[in-house]
Design a protein around this motif. Structure first.
Motif, PDB file in Angstrom:
ATOM      1  N   LYS A 280       0.808  -1.150  -0.104  1.00 18.36           N
ATOM      2  CA  LYS A 280      -0.128   0.090  -0.251  1.00 18.36           C
ATOM      3  C   LYS A 280       0.738   1.105  -0.025  1.00 18.36           C
ATOM      4  CE  LYS A 280      -4.206   1.480   1.719  1.00 18.36           C
ATOM      5  NZ  LYS A 280      -5.573   1.129   2.495  1.00 18.36           N
ATOM      6  N   HIS A 281       2.232   1.156   0.520  1.00 14.35           N
ATOM      7  CA  HIS A 281       3.023   2.264   0.554  1.00 14.35           C
ATOM      8  C   HIS A 281       4.276   1.932   0.007  1.00 14.35           C
ATOM      9  CE1 HIS A 281       0.058   4.178   3.248  1.00 14.35           C
ATOM     10  NE2 HIS A 281      -0.013   2.956   3.854  1.00 14.35           N
ATOM     11  N   ALA A 282       4.499   1.745  -1.228  1.00 15.21           N
ATOM     12  CA  ALA A 282       5.559   1.446  -2.165  1.00 15.21           C
ATOM     13  C   ALA A 282       6.781   2.270  -1.513  1.00 15.21           C
ATOM     14  CB  ALA A 282       5.351   1.288  -3.548  1.00 15.21           C
ATOM     15  N   ASP A 283       6.685   3.428  -1.452  1.00 18.92           N
ATOM     16  CA  ASP A 283       7.675   4.622  -1.265  1.00 18.92           C
ATOM     17  C   ASP A 283       8.187   4.647   0.176  1.00 18.92           C
ATOM     18  OD1 ASP A 283       5.230   5.165  -0.280  1.00 18.92           O
ATOM     19  OD2 ASP A 283       5.960   7.612  -0.569  1.00 18.92           O
ATOM     20  N   TRP A 284       7.487   3.752   1.006  1.00 23.35           N
ATOM     21  CA  TRP A 284       7.927   3.658   2.368  1.00 23.35           C
ATOM     22  C   TRP A 284       9.294   2.630   2.390  1.00 23.35           C
ATOM     23  CZ3 TRP A 284       3.647   3.392   6.722  1.00 23.35           C
ATOM     24  CH2 TRP A 284       2.820   4.417   6.206  1.00 23.35           C
ATOM     25  N   GLN A 285       9.978   3.007   3.383  1.00 24.40           N
ATOM     26  CA  GLN A 285      11.315   2.284   3.814  1.00 24.40           C
ATOM     27  C   GLN A 285      10.896   1.216   4.980  1.00 24.40           C
ATOM     28  OE1 GLN A 285      14.815   4.309   4.763  1.00 24.40           O
ATOM     29  NE2 GLN A 285      16.037   2.486   4.541  1.00 24.40           N
ATOM     30  N   VAL A 286      11.068   0.059   4.844  1.00 25.97           N
ATOM     31  CA  VAL A 286      10.664  -1.104   5.906  1.00 25.97           C
ATOM     32  C   VAL A 286      12.048  -1.500   6.412  1.00 25.97           C
ATOM     33  CG1 VAL A 286       9.676  -3.077   6.847  1.00 25.97           C
ATOM     34  CG2 VAL A 286       8.592  -1.609   4.983  1.00 25.97           C
ATOM     35  N   ILE A 287      12.375  -1.324   7.682  1.00 21.45           N
ATOM     36  CA  ILE A 287      13.690  -1.662   8.148  1.00 21.45           C
ATOM     37  C   ILE A 287      13.258  -3.122   9.223  1.00 21.45           C
ATOM     38  CG2 ILE A 287      15.604  -1.278   9.702  1.00 21.45           C
ATOM     39  CD1 ILE A 287      13.907   1.554   8.503  1.00 21.45           C
ATOM     40  N   GLU A 288      13.986  -4.243   9.255  1.00 24.50           N
ATOM     41  CA  GLU A 288      13.768  -5.534   9.900  1.00 24.50           C
ATOM     42  C   GLU A 288      14.708  -5.499  11.058  1.00 24.50           C
ATOM     43  OE1 GLU A 288      13.156  -8.747   7.501  1.00 24.50           O
ATOM     44  OE2 GLU A 288      11.966  -7.600   5.771  1.00 24.50           O
ATOM     45  N   ALA A 289      14.310  -5.880  12.132  1.00 23.88           N
ATOM     46  CA  ALA A 289      15.111  -6.396  13.324  1.00 23.88           C
ATOM     47  C   ALA A 289      14.559  -7.677  13.856  1.00 23.88           C
ATOM     48  CB  ALA A 289      15.292  -5.259  14.470  1.00 23.88           C
ATOM     49  N   ALA A 290      15.664  -8.536  14.271  1.00 22.63           N
ATOM     50  CA  ALA A 290      15.129  -9.892  14.775  1.00 22.63           C
ATOM     51  C   ALA A 290      14.892 -10.019  16.410  1.00 22.63           C
ATOM     52  CB  ALA A 290      15.995 -11.126  14.308  1.00 22.63           C
ATOM     53  N   THR A 291      15.400  -9.118  16.946  1.00 20.60           N
ATOM     54  CA  THR A 291      15.245  -8.906  18.629  1.00 20.60           C
ATOM     55  C   THR A 291      15.353  -7.603  19.027  1.00 20.60           C
ATOM     56  OG1 THR A 291      17.930  -8.494  18.666  1.00 20.60           O
ATOM     57  CG2 THR A 291      16.783 -10.783  18.808  1.00 20.60           C
ATOM     58  N   GLY A 292      14.703  -7.396  20.140  1.00 18.25           N
ATOM     59  CA  GLY A 292      14.709  -5.928  20.964  1.00 18.25           C
ATOM     60  C   GLY A 292      15.963  -5.245  20.870  1.00 18.25           C
ATOM     61  N   GLU A 293      17.075  -6.067  21.177  1.00 23.73           N
ATOM     62  CA  GLU A 293      18.332  -5.468  21.241  1.00 23.73           C
ATOM     63  C   GLU A 293      18.804  -4.801  19.831  1.00 23.73           C
ATOM     64  OE1 GLU A 293      18.478  -8.779  24.272  1.00 23.73           O
ATOM     65  OE2 GLU A 293      17.408  -8.501  22.468  1.00 23.73           O
ATOM     66  N   GLU A 294      18.415  -5.462  18.862  1.00 24.45           N
ATOM     67  CA  GLU A 294      18.762  -5.146  17.614  1.00 24.45           C
ATOM     68  C   GLU A 294      17.922  -3.892  17.257  1.00 24.45           C
ATOM     69  OE1 GLU A 294      18.853  -6.799  12.724  1.00 24.45           O
ATOM     70  OE2 GLU A 294      18.412  -8.340  14.392  1.00 24.45           O
ATOM     71  N   ALA A 295      16.573  -3.844  17.574  1.00 21.46           N
ATOM     72  CA  ALA A 295      15.681  -2.925  17.360  1.00 21.46           C
ATOM     73  C   ALA A 295      16.237  -1.537  18.106  1.00 21.46           C
ATOM     74  CB  ALA A 295      14.431  -3.210  17.658  1.00 21.46           C
ATOM     75  N   LEU A 296      16.593  -1.613  19.262  1.00 26.11           N
ATOM     76  CA  LEU A 296      17.500  -0.639  19.934  1.00 26.11           C
ATOM     77  C   LEU A 296      18.608   0.089  19.110  1.00 26.11           C
ATOM     78  CD1 LEU A 296      16.813  -1.559  23.530  1.00 26.11           C
ATOM     79  CD2 LEU A 296      15.929   0.448  22.305  1.00 26.11           C
ATOM     80  N   GLU A 297      19.281  -0.994  18.568  1.00 21.03           N
ATOM     81  CA  GLU A 297      20.422  -0.619  17.515  1.00 21.03           C
ATOM     82  C   GLU A 297      20.129   0.167  16.357  1.00 21.03           C
ATOM     83  OE1 GLU A 297      23.956  -0.608  17.865  1.00 21.03           O
ATOM     84  OE2 GLU A 297      23.332  -0.739  19.878  1.00 21.03           O
ATOM     85  N   LYS A 298      18.864  -0.451  15.637  1.00 20.68           N
ATOM     86  CA  LYS A 298      18.714   0.025  14.386  1.00 20.68           C
ATOM     87  C   LYS A 298      17.989   1.481  14.421  1.00 20.68           C
ATOM     88  CE  LYS A 298      18.896  -3.670  11.680  1.00 20.68           C
ATOM     89  NZ  LYS A 298      18.430  -4.416  10.362  1.00 20.68           N
ATOM     90  N   VAL A 299      17.280   1.778  15.673  1.00 21.06           N
ATOM     91  CA  VAL A 299      16.787   3.151  15.736  1.00 21.06           C
ATOM     92  C   VAL A 299      17.786   4.214  15.803  1.00 21.06           C
ATOM     93  CG1 VAL A 299      14.551   2.350  16.498  1.00 21.06           C
ATOM     94  CG2 VAL A 299      16.046   2.981  18.365  1.00 21.06           C
TER      95      VAL A 299
END
Length: 122
Positions: free
Chosen positions: A27-46
């Motif tokens: 629905k939002h082809a121009d959006w960027q989707v970033i993936e993380a596999a763990t809570g720790e990885e999410a905190l790094e990615k943000v």
């Protein structure tokens, strides 16, 4: 200029991440989707991205979604944070409410993702 919105999808299941990723982009082809596999990885990615929306699986090895949401809410008070779980116990719902984060039931479907994004006005 229309800057692409970023969404962070956090789930230890690769299949769940891919499904969420595809549903968002359908629905939002121009959006960027970033993936993380763990809570720790999410905190790094943000640290390097500024998502308008974070979808967090509740049950993950290591730091689960609720613990990650607690930290992310403090760091990013304006970001939409949604806990995603098949566990619909009141305790999880109540904790989500206390943290000021949303809640979405699994299984993740295209309809649920689109309704969520629409309801947030993104």
């Amino acid at each position: 200029m229309n800057h692409s919105k970023q969404v962070l999808v956090v789930d230890d299941s690769r299949v769940s991440r891919l499904m969420s990723h595809q549903f968002i982009l359908s629905k939002h082809a121009d959006w960027q989707v970033i993936e993380a596999a763990t809570g720790e990885e999410a905190l790094e990615k943000v640290k390097t991205v500024n998502p308008v929306l974070i979808l967090l699986d509740v049950n993950m090895p290591g730091m689960g979604g609720v613990a990650a949401a607690e930290q992310l809410r403090v760091l990013y008070p304006q970001t939409h944070i949604i806990l995603v779980t098949a566990n619909v116990q009141n305790a999880i719902r109540n904790r989500a409410s206390e943290l000021g984060v949303g809640f979405m039931e699994k299984p993740i479907t295209e309809t649920r993702i689109h309704q969520l994004i629409e309801s947030l006005g993104l």
